[in-house]
Design an enzyme around this catalytic site. Structure first.
Site, PDB file in Angstrom:
ATOM      1  N   CYS A  84       0.818  -1.205   0.000  1.00 23.58           N
ATOM      2  CA  CYS A  84       0.000   0.000   0.000  1.00 23.58           C
ATOM      3  C   CYS A  84       0.858   1.264   0.000  1.00 23.58           C
ATOM      4  O   CYS A  84       1.037   1.909   1.044  1.00 23.58           O
ATOM      5  CB  CYS A  84      -0.990   0.027   1.155  1.00 23.58           C
TER       6      CYS A  84
ATOM      7  N   CYS B 297      -5.669   2.051  -4.306  1.00 23.91           N
ATOM      8  CA  CYS B 297      -5.162   2.716  -3.121  1.00 23.91           C
ATOM      9  C   CYS B 297      -6.117   3.860  -2.767  1.00 23.91           C
ATOM     10  O   CYS B 297      -6.056   4.923  -3.391  1.00 23.91           O
ATOM     11  CB  CYS B 297      -3.758   3.244  -3.449  1.00 23.91           C
TER      12      CYS B 297
HETATM   13  P1  FAD Z   1      -0.721 -10.901   3.909  1.00 22.77           P
HETATM   14  O1  FAD Z   1      -2.169 -10.563   3.928  1.00 22.77           O
HETATM   15  O2  FAD Z   1       0.203 -10.050   4.719  1.00 22.77           O
HETATM   16  O3  FAD Z   1      -0.597 -12.416   4.326  1.00 22.77           O
HETATM   17  C1  FAD Z   1       0.602 -13.144   4.303  1.00 22.77           C
HETATM   18  C2  FAD Z   1       0.412 -14.365   5.201  1.00 22.77           C
HETATM   19  O4  FAD Z   1       1.510 -15.249   5.021  1.00 22.77           O
HETATM   20  C3  FAD Z   1       0.365 -13.981   6.685  1.00 22.77           C
HETATM   21  O5  FAD Z   1      -0.803 -14.481   7.284  1.00 22.77           O
HETATM   22  C4  FAD Z   1       1.621 -14.615   7.247  1.00 22.77           C
HETATM   23  O6  FAD Z   1       1.488 -15.066   8.583  1.00 22.77           O
HETATM   24  C5  FAD Z   1       1.853 -15.785   6.289  1.00 22.77           C
HETATM   25  N1  FAD Z   1       3.241 -16.234   6.282  1.00 22.77           N
HETATM   26  C6  FAD Z   1       4.353 -15.474   6.426  1.00 22.77           C
HETATM   27  N2  FAD Z   1       5.446 -16.265   6.445  1.00 22.77           N
HETATM   28  C7  FAD Z   1       5.007 -17.541   6.290  1.00 22.77           C
HETATM   29  C8  FAD Z   1       5.666 -18.804   6.239  1.00 22.77           C
HETATM   30  N3  FAD Z   1       6.987 -18.890   6.380  1.00 22.77           N
HETATM   31  N4  FAD Z   1       4.913 -19.916   6.064  1.00 22.77           N
HETATM   32  C9  FAD Z   1       3.564 -19.825   5.937  1.00 22.77           C
HETATM   33  N5  FAD Z   1       2.889 -18.657   5.998  1.00 22.77           N
HETATM   34  C10 FAD Z   1       3.612 -17.530   6.175  1.00 22.77           C
HETATM   35  N6  FAD Z   1      -4.484  -2.797   0.557  1.00 22.77           N
HETATM   36  C11 FAD Z   1      -5.566  -2.305  -0.108  1.00 22.77           C
HETATM   37  O7  FAD Z   1      -6.048  -2.931  -1.037  1.00 22.77           O
HETATM   38  N7  FAD Z   1      -6.142  -1.122   0.243  1.00 22.77           N
HETATM   39  C12 FAD Z   1      -5.688  -0.392   1.290  1.00 22.77           C
HETATM   40  O8  FAD Z   1      -6.241   0.660   1.604  1.00 22.77           O
HETATM   41  C13 FAD Z   1      -4.564  -0.883   2.024  1.00 22.77           C
HETATM   42  N8  FAD Z   1      -4.088  -0.197   3.073  1.00 22.77           N
HETATM   43  C14 FAD Z   1      -3.080  -0.728   3.827  1.00 22.77           C
HETATM   44  C15 FAD Z   1      -2.656  -0.047   4.955  1.00 22.77           C
HETATM   45  C16 FAD Z   1      -1.663  -0.567   5.768  1.00 22.77           C
HETATM   46  C17 FAD Z   1      -1.208   0.198   6.981  1.00 22.77           C
HETATM   47  C18 FAD Z   1      -1.102  -1.837   5.454  1.00 22.77           C
HETATM   48  C19 FAD Z   1      -0.051  -2.440   6.367  1.00 22.77           C
HETATM   49  C20 FAD Z   1      -1.510  -2.518   4.327  1.00 22.77           C
HETATM   50  C21 FAD Z   1      -2.493  -1.976   3.497  1.00 22.77           C
HETATM   51  N9  FAD Z   1      -2.917  -2.632   2.339  1.00 22.77           N
HETATM   52  C22 FAD Z   1      -3.985  -2.124   1.616  1.00 22.77           C
HETATM   53  C23 FAD Z   1      -2.127  -3.758   1.800  1.00 22.77           C
HETATM   54  C24 FAD Z   1      -2.740  -5.134   1.987  1.00 22.77           C
HETATM   55  O9  FAD Z   1      -3.078  -5.361   3.332  1.00 22.77           O
HETATM   56  C25 FAD Z   1      -1.744  -6.195   1.515  1.00 22.77           C
HETATM   57  O10 FAD Z   1      -1.304  -5.853   0.234  1.00 22.77           O
HETATM   58  C26 FAD Z   1      -2.397  -7.577   1.472  1.00 22.77           C
HETATM   59  O11 FAD Z   1      -2.740  -7.973   2.771  1.00 22.77           O
HETATM   60  C27 FAD Z   1      -1.451  -8.580   0.820  1.00 22.77           C
HETATM   61  O12 FAD Z   1      -1.947  -9.881   0.937  1.00 22.77           O
HETATM   62  P2  FAD Z   1      -0.941 -11.146   1.077  1.00 22.77           P
HETATM   63  O13 FAD Z   1      -1.817 -12.322   1.244  1.00 22.77           O
HETATM   64  O14 FAD Z   1       0.064 -11.098   0.007  1.00 22.77           O
HETATM   65  O15 FAD Z   1      -0.144 -10.850   2.434  1.00 22.77           O
END
Ligand code: FAD
Length: 590
Positions: free
Chosen positions: A321, A501
């Protein structure tokens, strides 16, 4: 704190404990603590030194017996056994999930307990360690033959059970949405999700927590409640990928076999990337909306600040983000403006990037707010070090000629967005590109070397904005393409790079930036002028997006997210060449 599981009257195990948990643990009658995690394994982990100090304050003995995830050696077992023999009981051993500690106990007992007894004890404690059986049996047999303890048994590759159709790494936004989309299409699939955390977070809500709009409880649910029905949740962390064997290695050494793999482990927040940051975060006016625990502190600080210096920082891209560092600032400024103190606060936005926002169509609206709030915009300014008690921060600043100088700034409050990288276990794996991300085709999200592996979400190399909105569109694409590969066909679903965003420029108004590859504008709602601040967009963010996330996206209802498909004819699309099917586990290209 997480659940404590009793293995014997002397020893219990649990997932990661924090400094504040230690008081409760002492009150429960424990006398000793053993940490089996190496320091720095994840960003939200207290250091062994901090835990040792907290243990001492609570009258607990503390030992650090670190074990590398996925590699429990006989030497580690020896160290663990020695520590146990010297410590007062009852003792509590912990690691990220408790699985490593449980494994150490199982192996330490294998010389005098038969494997069935050990494995039924660990299973009753919630740890299925079936893959450990061959190693336990070898130890047991060797002891029976040798009649002596301490025989060294070499580490071996353990046979795996039947492969899952799909193993998903990471139960975050991308992993859960993909598993749900897969099951909606084909309920008979066998799917395992490997996820160590027991909480699932709606991270986009943290901006509103830091802005005093949401209670943080609204952004958190039990992981068990978001796991799709029909998947097997393996509560463990992946330590490595072995794509040539179609296996992932868990941190306790267990292996999971798959026919297809979906890798979505998110991004690593590198709190150690800024000197002094970790030590002062949550104190001395230093905060970050990038942590669930910390976002309420942002709002506390914003309310308490009535004058002085307020700094907001943004590290080099890519980050998740990219608008979040600015959003925290605009909401703070809006609160100060409404409270009549904005004129007494010097606000500066210090970004390591050369521009305010990467997609130029949105910059004029954002610049209007920078001017309206009187914000000093400092580009090419990268936060390097921070001294909380002295309330000082140091930036390297690059001028137009490329010369770099270090600039010191004082602060009354500072909101920090930490530097971000691919997770360590991804960076050192065969799946990584040169920068460490899971190397996928930007269109099909299929790995460029391993045809039965897909990557999506923050950890993948596709050059989209790393957002949950992107994951919402990527998940159906990956689901379709995984099924194609399982059916021995080439992937056909295409991702256009969509990310979104919602920039909270004031309480009640948002600039809704939605764009795809190359900064192409991809507005979802024609009635919202994407380039201007809008009340409707705020309503969408505050009222509609949370239920869309929890009730639609995570459950495989692909509202406005149907994937585009390639035509069947080979060569009809530039991406087709990248989609050619290869046998599971075989390299796609030399
Ligand atoms: P995540 O949701 O972070 O999940 C990754 C998962 O993998 C976690 O549960 C973790 O525990 C697991 N994991 C890590 N290591 C391992 C391992 N070794 N083995 C197994 N599992 C593991 N997005 C928007 O669309 N709009 C917004 O307004 C927005 N605002 C944001 C504001 C903030 C402050 C933040 C921090 C993020 C924001 N985002 C927003 C971004 C969004 O939250 C992320 O892009 C999204 O969560 C990504 O998804 P993901 O599944 O890739 O990662």
């Amino acid at each position: 704190m997480d659940k404590i599981s009793r293995l014997t009257p002397f020893l219990s195990v649990s997932p990661q404990v924090t400094e504040t948990d230690l008081g409760i643990i002492a009150a429960q009658g424990f006398k000793s603590i053993i940490s089996n995690r190496p320091d720095g394994e994840s960003e939200d982990q207290p250091s062994a030194a901090d835990l040792a100090a907290a243990a001492e304050r609570n009258g607990l003995d503390f030992r650090h017996v670190p074990v590398v995830s996925g590699k429990v050696t006989d030497h580690d077992v020896g160290d663990f056994t020695a520590a146990l023999s010297e410590m007062r009981g009852p003792a509590l051993a912990f690691c990220r999930t408790g699985a490593r500690s449980c494994t150490l106990w199982a192996l330490s007992e294998a010389h005098h307990l038969d494997p069935d007894a050990i494995l039924s004890t660990t299973a009753a404690a919630g740890y299925e360690l079936d893959a450990l059986r061959p190693r336990l049996e070898t130890r047991w047999r060797t002891e029976q033959i040798a009649g002596a303890s301490g025989t060294v048994v070499p580490m071996q590759r353990m046979p795996t059970v039947a492969p899952y159709d799909v193993v998903v790494v990471g139960g975050g936004s991308a992993g859960i949405a993909t598993a749900s989309s897969l099951l909606r299409r084909r309920p008979s699939l066998s799917i395992a999700i490997v996820e160590p955390r027991d909480r699932h977070y709606y991270q986009p809500g943290w901006t509103l927590v830091g802005g005093g709009v949401f209670d943080r409880a609204k952004t958190e649910r039990a992981m068990a409640d978001v796991m799709p029905e029909g998947v097997r949740w393996i509560r463990a962390a992946v330590a490595g990928f072995e794509p040539e064997h179609n296996e992932v290695v868990l941190e306790d050494g267990e292996r999971l076999a798959y026919r297809t793999l979906v890798a979505a482990p998110g991004i690593k927040l590198d709190w150690t990337g800024v000197e002094g940051l970790k030590e002062t975060l949550g104190r001395n006016g230093v905060t970050s909306n990038y942590l669930f625990e910390m976002a309420p502190y942002t709002w506390e600080l914003v309310q308490a600040t009535r004058g002085g210096q307020a700094l907001f920082t943004q590290p080099p891209m890519p980050i998740k983000c990219a608008g979040a560092p600015q959003k925290a600032m605009y909401l703070a400024c809006d609160h100060w403006r409404r409270s009549g103190v904005l004129g007494d606060i010097d606000v500066s936005f210090n970004t390591a990037t050369p521009v305010l926002f990467g997609v130029k169509d949105f910059v004029p609206s954002l610049m209007a707010y920078v001017e309206r709030y009187g914000i000093e915009l400092c580009v090419n300014a990268n936060l390097k070090a921070i001294d909380g008690p002295a309330r000082k921060a140091w930036f390297t600043v690059k001028d137009a000629d490329g010369a770099i100088e270090t600039v010191e700034k004082s602060f009354d409050m500072i909101h920090v967005c930490p530097p971000q990288t691919a997770p360590d276990f991804v960076r050192r794996s065969p799946l990584a590109d040169k920068a460490g991300w899971i190397e996928v085709s930007p269109e099909t999200l299929q790995h460029v070397r391993y045809g039965n592996i897909f990557g999506l979400g923050d950890a993948c190399s596709a050059p989209n904005a790393k957002t949950a909105a992107a994951a919402r569109k990527q998940a159906p694409v990956v689901a379709e393409n995984v099924l194609s590969v399982l059916d021995a066909q080439g992937p056909r679903a295409i991702y256009d790079g969509y990310g979104s965003c919602p920039l909270t420029v004031e309480r009640g108004k948002i600039v809704l930036a939605e764009f795809g590859y190359g900064g192409k504008l991809l507005p979802t709602f024609p009635f919202i002028n994407a380039k201007k601040p809008s009340r409707l967009a705020w309503l969408l963010k505050e009222k509609l997006l949370p239920p869309i996330y929890w009730d639609l996206m995570l459950r495989g209802h692909e509202w406005l997210a149907a994937p585009e498909r390639l035509p069947h004819e080979p060569g009809a699309h530039a991406a087709q060449e990248a989609c050619d099917y290869t046998e599971p586990g075989k390299a796609k290209r030399a």
